[in-house]
Write a protein that holds these residues in place. Sequence first.
Motif, PDB file in Angstrom:
ATOM      1  N   SER A 491      36.398  47.892  50.403  1.00  0.00           N
ATOM      2  CA  SER A 491      36.030  46.897  49.696  1.00  0.00           C
ATOM      3  C   SER A 491      35.292  47.456  48.430  1.00  0.00           C
ATOM      4  CB  SER A 491      35.213  45.844  50.267  1.00  0.00           C
ATOM      5  OG  SER A 491      34.076  46.466  50.942  1.00  0.00           O
ATOM      6  N   ARG A 492      35.047  48.642  48.521  1.00  0.00           N
ATOM      7  CA  ARG A 492      34.325  49.202  47.267  1.00  0.00           C
ATOM      8  C   ARG A 492      34.924  49.093  46.046  1.00  0.00           C
ATOM      9  NH1 ARG A 492      34.664  55.935  48.334  1.00  0.00           N
ATOM     10  NH2 ARG A 492      36.661  56.027  47.534  1.00  0.00           N
ATOM     11  N   ASP A 493      36.247  48.973  45.925  1.00  0.00           N
ATOM     12  CA  ASP A 493      36.774  48.675  44.494  1.00  0.00           C
ATOM     13  C   ASP A 493      36.644  47.345  43.935  1.00  0.00           C
ATOM     14  OD1 ASP A 493      37.673  51.527  44.526  1.00  0.00           O
ATOM     15  OD2 ASP A 493      39.668  50.962  45.258  1.00  0.00           O
ATOM     16  N   PHE A 494      36.241  46.663  44.494  1.00  0.00           N
ATOM     17  CA  PHE A 494      35.814  45.069  44.114  1.00  0.00           C
ATOM     18  C   PHE A 494      35.202  45.285  43.018  1.00  0.00           C
ATOM     19  CE2 PHE A 494      37.326  43.156  48.332  1.00  0.00           C
ATOM     20  CZ  PHE A 494      38.606  43.128  48.056  1.00  0.00           C
ATOM     21  N   THR A 495      35.031  44.790  41.656  1.00  0.00           N
ATOM     22  CA  THR A 495      34.138  44.884  40.892  1.00  0.00           C
ATOM     23  C   THR A 495      33.192  43.974  40.909  1.00  0.00           C
ATOM     24  OG1 THR A 495      35.304  43.445  39.438  1.00  0.00           O
ATOM     25  CG2 THR A 495      36.080  45.915  39.127  1.00  0.00           C
ATOM     26  N   LEU A 496      32.010  44.259  40.012  1.00  0.00           N
ATOM     27  CA  LEU A 496      30.834  43.211  40.228  1.00  0.00           C
ATOM     28  C   LEU A 496      31.433  41.730  39.657  1.00  0.00           C
ATOM     29  CD1 LEU A 496      27.921  42.640  40.866  1.00  0.00           C
ATOM     30  CD2 LEU A 496      27.369  43.456  38.370  1.00  0.00           C
ATOM     31  N   SER A 497      32.056  42.030  38.683  1.00  0.00           N
ATOM     32  CA  SER A 497      32.805  40.554  38.089  1.00  0.00           C
ATOM     33  C   SER A 497      33.532  39.754  38.703  1.00  0.00           C
ATOM     34  CB  SER A 497      33.522  41.018  36.587  1.00  0.00           C
ATOM     35  OG  SER A 497      33.871  39.999  36.077  1.00  0.00           O
ATOM     36  N   ALA A 498      34.429  40.664  39.501  1.00  0.00           N
ATOM     37  CA  ALA A 498      35.483  39.832  40.364  1.00  0.00           C
ATOM     38  C   ALA A 498      34.560  39.290  41.711  1.00  0.00           C
ATOM     39  CB  ALA A 498      36.576  40.828  40.945  1.00  0.00           C
ATOM     40  N   PHE A 554      38.751  37.208  47.972  1.00  0.00           N
ATOM     41  CA  PHE A 554      38.271  35.756  48.706  1.00  0.00           C
ATOM     42  C   PHE A 554      38.332  35.821  50.108  1.00  0.00           C
ATOM     43  CE2 PHE A 554      40.195  33.934  44.493  1.00  0.00           C
ATOM     44  CZ  PHE A 554      39.183  33.273  44.155  1.00  0.00           C
ATOM     45  N   ASP A 555      39.373  36.482  50.586  1.00  0.00           N
ATOM     46  CA  ASP A 555      39.281  37.046  52.058  1.00  0.00           C
ATOM     47  C   ASP A 555      38.044  37.823  52.362  1.00  0.00           C
ATOM     48  OD1 ASP A 555      41.812  35.715  52.114  1.00  0.00           O
ATOM     49  OD2 ASP A 555      43.008  37.477  51.720  1.00  0.00           O
ATOM     50  N   TYR A 556      37.744  38.634  51.561  1.00  0.00           N
ATOM     51  CA  TYR A 556      36.683  39.667  51.870  1.00  0.00           C
ATOM     52  C   TYR A 556      35.395  38.923  51.904  1.00  0.00           C
ATOM     53  CZ  TYR A 556      32.801  42.662  50.953  1.00  0.00           C
ATOM     54  OH  TYR A 556      31.730  43.664  51.141  1.00  0.00           O
ATOM     55  N   MET A 563      30.641  36.767  59.034  1.00  0.00           N
ATOM     56  CA  MET A 563      30.127  37.939  59.775  1.00  0.00           C
ATOM     57  C   MET A 563      31.406  38.306  60.621  1.00  0.00           C
ATOM     58  SD  MET A 563      26.316  36.627  60.780  1.00  0.00           S
ATOM     59  CE  MET A 563      26.420  34.868  60.681  1.00  0.00           C
ATOM     60  N   ASP A 564      32.593  38.469  60.126  1.00  0.00           N
ATOM     61  CA  ASP A 564      33.765  39.081  61.053  1.00  0.00           C
ATOM     62  C   ASP A 564      33.799  40.460  60.814  1.00  0.00           C
ATOM     63  OD1 ASP A 564      36.062  39.197  62.227  1.00  0.00           O
ATOM     64  OD2 ASP A 564      37.280  38.569  60.723  1.00  0.00           O
ATOM     65  N   VAL A 565      33.093  41.172  61.510  1.00  0.00           N
ATOM     66  CA  VAL A 565      33.035  42.422  61.545  1.00  0.00           C
ATOM     67  C   VAL A 565      32.509  43.201  62.886  1.00  0.00           C
ATOM     68  CG1 VAL A 565      30.532  42.838  60.979  1.00  0.00           C
ATOM     69  CG2 VAL A 565      32.285  44.483  60.139  1.00  0.00           C
TER      70      VAL A 565
END
Length: 964
Positions: A491-498, A554-556, A563-565
């Motif tokens: 998930s680290r590639d999700f930008t702050l804006s997104a 959205f899925d993330y 808390m699905d981890v």
Amino acid sequence: MTATAPQPSAQEPQAAPHIPSSTYRLQLNRDFDFAAARKILPYLARLGVSDVYLSPIWASTPGSPHGYDVTDHSAVNPELGGMAGLRKFSARARELGLSVVVDFVPNHMGIQGGHNPYWEDVLMHGQASRYAHFFDISWQPLKRALEGKVLLPVLGEQYGRVLENGELKLEQSEGRFFLRYWERALPLSPRSIALVLEAAREHLPRARVSPVPDAVPHLQSDAVRAELSSLARSVDNLPRSTSDALTDEDRLDRAQELDVMTRRLQALLNTSAEVRGALEAALAAINADTTRLDAIISEQNYRLAFWKVAAEEINYRRFFDINDLAALRMEDPRVFSWAHATLFELVRGGVIQGVRLDHTDGLYDPAGYFRALQAGAAEALGVDWNPEAGGPLPLYVVAEKILEPGEHLPNAWAVYGTTGYDFLAELNGVFVDATHEDEISAVYRRFTGDRLSYGEHLYRGKQLIQRVSLPGEVNVLTESLERLGEADLRSRDFTLSALRNAVREVIATFPVYRTYLRADGSREPGDNAKIAKAVRDAKIQNRREGGPLDPSVFDYLGSVLTMDVADDKTRDAYANFALSFQQLTGPVTAKGAEDTAFYRYARLLSLNEVGGDPAHFGTRLKDFHRAAQERAQRWPHAMLSGSTHDTKRGEDTRARLSVLSEIPQVWGAFVRRWAPVILEHSQEQELGLAPSPLDAYTYLQTALGAYPLDGRPDDLADRLSAYMLKASREAKLRTSWAAPDEDYEAALDSFVRGLLADQGFAAALRDLHILISPYGAQNGLSATLARLTAPGVPDTYQGSEGWNQSLVDPDNRRPVDYPALQRRLTRLEKGASLPLASKLLADYEDGGIKTLVTWAALQTRDAHPELFQAGSYRPLDAGRHLLAFAREHGGELAVTVAPRLTLTLTRQVVPWALGEVWGTRQLTLPGSGMFENVLTGERFRVRGGRIPLAKVLEEFPLALLVKR
């Protein structure tokens, strides 16, 4: 919430908790304090209520008209009479057999004007404050300039201009230093005080050397200089406020050391004219030099900002978007213990017997909070309570909670129910004729041009609130989500804006005010489904907008919220985000709905009420009955509201407007007939007509709903003008609180007054008022009787035993004429009779008839406490024009007979639904025998469990039948 519940003891059975039979809400302020309220207690006892229900009694901002801006939960408001006044009030109530319920505000505190000592300490000491843990402050926000600081949006314009205009000044008083901005005196941080003291030292006269041989230098100047230097070093050596290593003991020592140094400085100022002069000179020099002044201001633990632009960067959680109300971290056991110490003292001493909780959806963990509150109450009362073992809760507590249609209060909550907005919405809808929805909608669309559904208005309102009113809260939440994403390769590639846009979209489509996930991973049944629905709807909305966001974001977000981890460490991090997310969905929904969409969608304003959904055009009788049965089984002691301090309109204003649903053709003709005159009183402006068609349509309904039943509209223009100003600002279309359009607002005021002064329009409005008046009154009477006899604890809002045609606050907090009500009650106490009821019905405009219904129903509740507190609820079917139900318990029986939609029933031929208008309709009762209508004193012999409605309602259009 961490709380240790008292351990159960087999030796001492739990005392039965006090459960109100009925309550009466009083709005306290400095003009109506404990002493004034004490004087009307005999009247309330005579009226028949069991409990007096007080607005917040805690210390608040001086002059507060409502008390919700609490500044100290540990003190009773001195403006109301303080602790002594409260104790006298409670003692008098007990003498009269009344108990006391108080409003408690756990979510936030008022911080304006320097009146909150805890907030002021945070401003002075920053993270090193003894009270830094009280408030939900992000000390390490994304904006570097705010690190370790609180953004303080109190300036009237940009900081630089304020500074250049000389509106910021350093001041000293009794050894303490302040930054003065008009009336506001902001405390200075200790380290910046050191800079001021050093500057003062430079202004001391130099030591003088005596010309006489062997003489010593002037020792006083040396000693003064040394003492100032010592003070400056001591202040400068205090631990930095941003230190992470400070313990609670360090914070206390720091504050105490500063107090010692303050006293030393004051002593020095008292004894040395040189020091006083030097300090005055230093302050004057700094104030005259904007560079030096800015340098000292930059050393503060707060950053001053223009109030209009601060919302985006605000880093303390607020109550909604109100800068002057800071949220409390009530989940911290230290904060909880401090905030409730006085409350539990009052419970322990028998001064109060119940609590109404304000805005519990703002709490980090409502369920944990409720449990901790009951545990503390149990200890205060000296009773054993084991939350796991069930049994009655120690203290009568109801929680303010807005339930969306189909949503249920969590069964495990340690409360007796809600404060009654759910009931209000259900009952309110009973008097709306759902068969005419399309016709009313068509009239609205033709006049206003509004083609959007309420759902679309709500979505847009929630988006607007997130971008304009609460962007700071969204940003803080998004930054937290980004940090979580950075720790996961997937998930680290999700930008702050997104991430920010995904958060906004999911909140905008969230189907309820909030979910109730807890830190341990537990949650309420259905919470995951609500999150999944919001994520699914957000994806659909994203596709409608061209799919700017990858669906995976959205899925993330959904996986974090649920808390699905797998691993515990990540789950704990997800839980912290999910619980913070829950605290934001509620304010966004409340502001987006109640304070935006409610004012943008004006189809039928009686439906635009707190707890209601304007998209639902009325309540089916079977739905009302089903909800009442569920309440009788699950929440038999929940509060039942008709009007409150928060309702958009008084109960009788709504009752009158609901009549329009029965006459769409008459209403449509009225709107069409006066459209040209409305246009004549409007003004053409750059952005269109002023008022807009929406505001004009809102005005027409409001003028009709608030038109006084006594026909004397003396102050109506002023009330309508104030209401329309607020309504247009809340809608945020042509003007707003943040950016008022003075030209539009002036045109709106001119329109309100001009149209009301137009003789033709005024006469037509009066004619329409006369047409709907008895039917609106019937709705109000029927709703009152249903509220006072349905399962739950009915509340009567101050003055609502007479007609309540109020508008939104502050109109609904106007003083009540209690002397007139007392005289009216004296007349009623001679006993209910048909001649009296008939006389009051003929003179219904003065409100005496509603007082009769209220008094008689309350007296009946008092005479049959078990019947109304524990009785079953049985719907009675007598056709679409009657809301009827029976309460049964231990051989006792009471039947409520409340007509509805009576304009349609009578076909406007007669004003009241009496006698033959009911035709051959029969009312089927659960039993036979002798029944008395306690409203009129009439008695009816019922055989075979059936009686003609024409007989029951032959002389009076309402009945509360009690089996004798």
